[in-house]
Design a protein around this motif. Structure first.
Motif, PDB file in Angstrom:
ATOM      1  N   ASP A 198      51.056  35.477  49.422  1.00  0.00           N
ATOM      2  CA  ASP A 198      51.939  34.835  48.451  1.00  0.00           C
ATOM      3  C   ASP A 198      51.570  33.375  48.240  1.00  0.00           C
ATOM      4  N   SER A 199      51.244  32.685  49.331  1.00  0.00           N
ATOM      5  CA  SER A 199      50.971  31.250  49.244  1.00  0.00           C
ATOM      6  C   SER A 199      49.624  30.949  48.595  1.00  0.00           C
ATOM      7  N   GLU A 200      48.631  31.780  48.858  1.00  0.00           N
ATOM      8  CA  GLU A 200      47.282  31.495  48.361  1.00  0.00           C
ATOM      9  C   GLU A 200      47.055  31.997  46.937  1.00  0.00           C
ATOM     10  N   THR A 201      47.716  33.121  46.563  1.00  0.00           N
ATOM     11  CA  THR A 201      47.428  33.719  45.255  1.00  0.00           C
ATOM     12  C   THR A 201      48.669  34.048  44.438  1.00  0.00           C
ATOM     13  N   GLY A 202      49.851  34.062  45.053  1.00  0.00           N
ATOM     14  CA  GLY A 202      51.048  34.445  44.327  1.00  0.00           C
ATOM     15  C   GLY A 202      51.227  35.936  44.190  1.00  0.00           C
ATOM     16  N   GLU A 203      50.376  36.735  44.815  1.00  0.00           N
ATOM     17  CA  GLU A 203      50.510  38.189  44.785  1.00  0.00           C
ATOM     18  C   GLU A 203      49.985  38.770  46.091  1.00  0.00           C
ATOM     19  N   LEU A 211      28.594  31.584  46.060  1.00  0.00           N
ATOM     20  CA  LEU A 211      29.045  32.956  46.239  1.00  0.00           C
ATOM     21  C   LEU A 211      29.075  33.703  44.910  1.00  0.00           C
ATOM     22  N   GLU A 212      29.502  33.023  43.863  1.00  0.00           N
ATOM     23  CA  GLU A 212      29.522  33.652  42.542  1.00  0.00           C
ATOM     24  C   GLU A 212      28.115  34.063  42.120  1.00  0.00           C
ATOM     25  N   ALA A 213      27.141  33.222  42.427  1.00  0.00           N
ATOM     26  CA  ALA A 213      25.760  33.556  42.098  1.00  0.00           C
ATOM     27  C   ALA A 213      25.276  34.766  42.888  1.00  0.00           C
ATOM     28  N   SER A 214      25.950  35.068  44.004  1.00  0.00           N
ATOM     29  CA  SER A 214      25.567  36.210  44.834  1.00  0.00           C
ATOM     30  C   SER A 214      26.403  37.451  44.549  1.00  0.00           C
ATOM     31  N   GLY A 215      27.326  37.362  43.560  1.00  0.00           N
ATOM     32  CA  GLY A 215      28.085  38.536  43.158  1.00  0.00           C
ATOM     33  C   GLY A 215      29.563  38.502  43.469  1.00  0.00           C
ATOM     34  N   ALA A 216      30.066  37.469  44.144  1.00  0.00           N
ATOM     35  CA  ALA A 216      31.497  37.372  44.438  1.00  0.00           C
ATOM     36  C   ALA A 216      32.246  36.832  43.219  1.00  0.00           C
ATOM     37  N   THR A 217      33.557  37.010  43.203  1.00  0.00           N
ATOM     38  CA  THR A 217      34.386  36.542  42.096  1.00  0.00           C
ATOM     39  C   THR A 217      35.550  35.717  42.636  1.00  0.00           C
ATOM     40  N   ARG A 218      36.085  34.848  41.781  1.00  0.00           N
ATOM     41  CA  ARG A 218      37.252  34.050  42.164  1.00  0.00           C
ATOM     42  C   ARG A 218      38.531  34.830  41.855  1.00  0.00           C
ATOM     43  N   ASN A 219      39.451  34.798  42.796  1.00  0.00           N
ATOM     44  CA  ASN A 219      40.765  35.407  42.594  1.00  0.00           C
ATOM     45  C   ASN A 219      41.816  34.312  42.514  1.00  0.00           C
TER      46      ASN A 219
END
Length: 259
Positions: free
Chosen positions: A176-181, A206-214
């Motif tokens: 809840d604190s980090e993402t609201g869900e 990390l994004e260049a390696s395939g990760a995504t931001r949440n």
């Protein structure tokens, strides 16, 4: 020099002995400053590099067999010394070096009953996962294998590391604190970095390696700055910074961990 090392360099005093002050590092190495009362190192003319070995007596015998000349006898530590044994030698560059062995534990701490802890994750695309951990997080591969039937595994070296346990209420509180869900996962990876600029730099890597931001960089009720990321394997990956006071306490705790 004590004030310079602690106040300006930010090193942590882990031992304050009669004739020396030892500043420890999380990996078990140390920076040692001898006090004016020290009379055993009059042959020092410069900073002395120390080489950590399993057994000083055996290492010295091996080097002596190769013609290395040592200064004096092997010295053995006392109960609260940084090393259990040490012995100085002079190299062809004219400088003094020292072999030193460590106790199985830091002073006043308990030894751990194992050599390495491994956390195993099952992934559906191991090549993609390797890109995230190796290229994104910069973890070195220390072993990888393929069995005759095609089963594959990759082992990454990680130091320092920690295990963090949450009860279910704390787990939901963090989500809840980090993402609201709430994501409903039962495990996650958390990566501590020094400041928000490094969070952003690591996130781009990390994004260049395939990760995504949440989500975006968020300040939590416990004063950490956190950025939640994810992978195609649905692994939760949080990049976070610690408040300065907490960071100092955590570094001191790491310095006391069994080597």
């Amino acid at each position: 020099m004590r004030e310079f090392a602690s106040g300006k360099l930010g090193l942590t005093i882990t031992l304050d002995q009669e004739n020396a002050v030892v500043f420890g590092f999380p990996d078990g190495s140390a920076f040692e400053v001898f006090k004016p009362t020290d009379s055993d190192h009059s042959f020092f003319e410069h900073p002395v590099p120390g080489i950590i070995v399993d057994n000083v007596f055996e290492a010295r015998a091996e080097l002596e067999a190769k013609g290395v000349e040592f200064i004096g006898d092997v010295h053995e530590g006392v109960e609260y010394s940084w090393g259990t044994a040490w012995s100085h030698f002079r190299a062809p560059d004219g400088h003094v070096y020292v072999l030193i062995s460590r106790p199985e534990m830091h002073p006043a701490e308990s030894p751990r009953p194992f050599d390495e802890l491994r956390i195993c994750l099952a992934v559906s695309d191991i090549d993609e996962a390797v890109r995230v951990y190796r290229d994104g997080l910069g973890m070195p591969i220390v072993d990888e294998w393929t069995h005759p039937e095609g089963q594959r595994g990759v082992l990454f070296g990680v130091l320092p590391a920690a295990i963090e346990l949450f009860d279910e209420a704390q787990w939901d509180f963090v989500d809840d604190s980090e993402t609201g869900e709430r994501f409903g996962a039962d495990h996650a990876l958390r990566v501590e970095v020094r400041d928000a600029d490094r969070v952003e730099a690591l996130a781009r890597r990390l994004e260049a390696s395939g990760a995504t931001r949440n989500g975006t960089l968020t300040t939590t009720p416990w004063d950490q700055q956190c950025l939640r990321m994810g992978t195609s394997e649905t692994e939760q990956l949080t990049l976070f910074t610690l408040p300065e006071a907490e960071r100092v306490v955590r570094e001191q705790a790491r310095a006391r961990l069994p080597y």
